[in-house]
Design a protein around this motif. Structure first.
Motif, PDB file in Angstrom:
ATOM      1  N   GLY A   1       0.790  -1.219   0.000  1.00  0.00           N
ATOM      2  CA  GLY A   1       0.000   0.000   0.000  1.00  0.00           C
ATOM      3  C   GLY A   1       0.822   1.268   0.000  1.00  0.00           C
ATOM      4  N   GLY A   2       2.037   1.231   0.590  1.00  0.00           N
ATOM      5  CA  GLY A   2       2.872   2.425   0.647  1.00  0.00           C
ATOM      6  C   GLY A   2       3.726   2.622  -0.586  1.00  0.00           C
TER       7      GLY A   2
ATOM      8  N   PRO B   1      -9.975   5.808   2.785  1.00  0.00           N
ATOM      9  CA  PRO B   1      -8.932   4.908   3.285  1.00  0.00           C
ATOM     10  C   PRO B   1      -9.521   3.879   4.243  1.00  0.00           C
TER      11      PRO B   1
ATOM     12  N   GLY C   1      -5.077   0.631   7.317  1.00  0.00           N
ATOM     13  CA  GLY C   1      -3.942   1.080   6.539  1.00  0.00           C
ATOM     14  C   GLY C   1      -3.651   0.329   5.263  1.00  0.00           C
ATOM     15  N   GLU C   2      -4.260  -0.832   5.054  1.00  0.00           N
ATOM     16  CA  GLU C   2      -3.921  -1.586   3.840  1.00  0.00           C
ATOM     17  C   GLU C   2      -4.657  -1.092   2.597  1.00  0.00           C
ATOM     18  N   TYR C   3      -5.755  -0.354   2.801  1.00  0.00           N
ATOM     19  CA  TYR C   3      -6.503   0.193   1.672  1.00  0.00           C
ATOM     20  C   TYR C   3      -6.250   1.695   1.603  1.00  0.00           C
ATOM     21  N   THR C   4      -5.397   2.092   0.645  1.00  0.00           N
ATOM     22  CA  THR C   4      -5.004   3.487   0.509  1.00  0.00           C
ATOM     23  C   THR C   4      -5.570   4.045  -0.794  1.00  0.00           C
TER      24      THR C   4
END
Length: 244
Positions: free
Chosen positions: A156-157, A219, A223-226
């Motif tokens: 994701g990042g 989001p 945190g995994e879905y950006t």
């Protein structure tokens, strides 16, 4: 494997329902762009939700006039489903059970089977699809969504592909502060479609909803879905099939 998934959801049901705070409705696309209207006309239909969780989808279809049965591995999830049904003044029949073993249901007893964001928890999709085909009436619909397998192997990042798309099967994740590991199962798109065909379904539509604009996304809470990545890759796969 079923026991591991059950243990995870029994341990996390309360925290999950509090964190996710889902509205009553069928949210096919998770945190993706918009949503799909796929089960709008279900009045008087017998509907089976395969993995009903906290009951948000089952309650929504009951409010549309469907006769809804929901099954789930986790008794703690079913506590939330029953409470939600009472809150909204609808009757849904929720039962503890596995989506790969529907022996308590008669052949051809449902018009519709569905779920949203469940099959990443299911190892044996073939057994699930075969059982679903059995309990559906001729012409019955099977509609479901799950995290897109391509999105799942992308960071994701960095937006880099970090794992092989072809590395399917069991995925075990350890979380700090949890005594129970999270166990998921990866499947390729072809695994899913071929399992449907092998079970006797006709695949009518496949959806990969999305848009290239990051501002169109919300989001995810963990945190995994950006939005930045969801605007590049489909985050959800939705399939419509029919028992012919």
């Amino acid at each position: 494997m079923t026991e591991e998934v059950e243990d995870w959801w029994d341990a996390t049901a309360d925290a999950f329902q509090d964190a996710i705070d889902l509205d009553v409705g069928v949210n096919w696309t998770g945190f993706g762009h918009g949503d799909l209207e796929l089960l709008t006309d279900v009045e008087d239909d017998a509907v089976l939700e395969l993995g009903c969780g906290g009951g948000q989808c089952s309650v929504a279809l009951a409010k549309r006039g469907a006769d809804v049965t929901g099954i789930d591995l986790s008794e703690n999830q079913l506590v939330h489903a029953r409470a939600l049904a009472d809150e909204h003044g609808v009757d849904i029949d929720v039962r503890k059970g596995s989506v790969t073993d529907l022996e308590e249901f008669d052949d051809g007893s449902y018009d519709v089977a569905f779920n949203a964001w469940v099959f990443q928890w299911v190892e044996d999709l073939a057994a699930c699809f075969e059982e679903t085909h059995r309990v559906l009436r001729p012409g019955g619909r099977f509609v479901f969504s799950l995290p897109h397998p391509v999105y799942d192997v992308t960071e994701g990042g960095s937006h880099e592909v970090s794992e092989s798309y072809f590395e399917t099967g069991r995925l075990e994740i350890t979380h700090d502060g949890m005594d129970v590991d999270q166990v998921l199962f990866r499947h390729t798109v072809s695994d899913i479609v071929n399992a449907l065909v092998d079970a006797g379904f006709v695949v009518e539509r496949m959806h990969e909803p999305g848009t290239p604009n990051p501002d169109d996304y919300e989001p995810g809470p963990w945190g995994e879905y950006t939005p930045a990545l969801m605007s590049k890759l489909p985050a959800v796969l939705v399939l419509e099939a029919r028992n012919e």
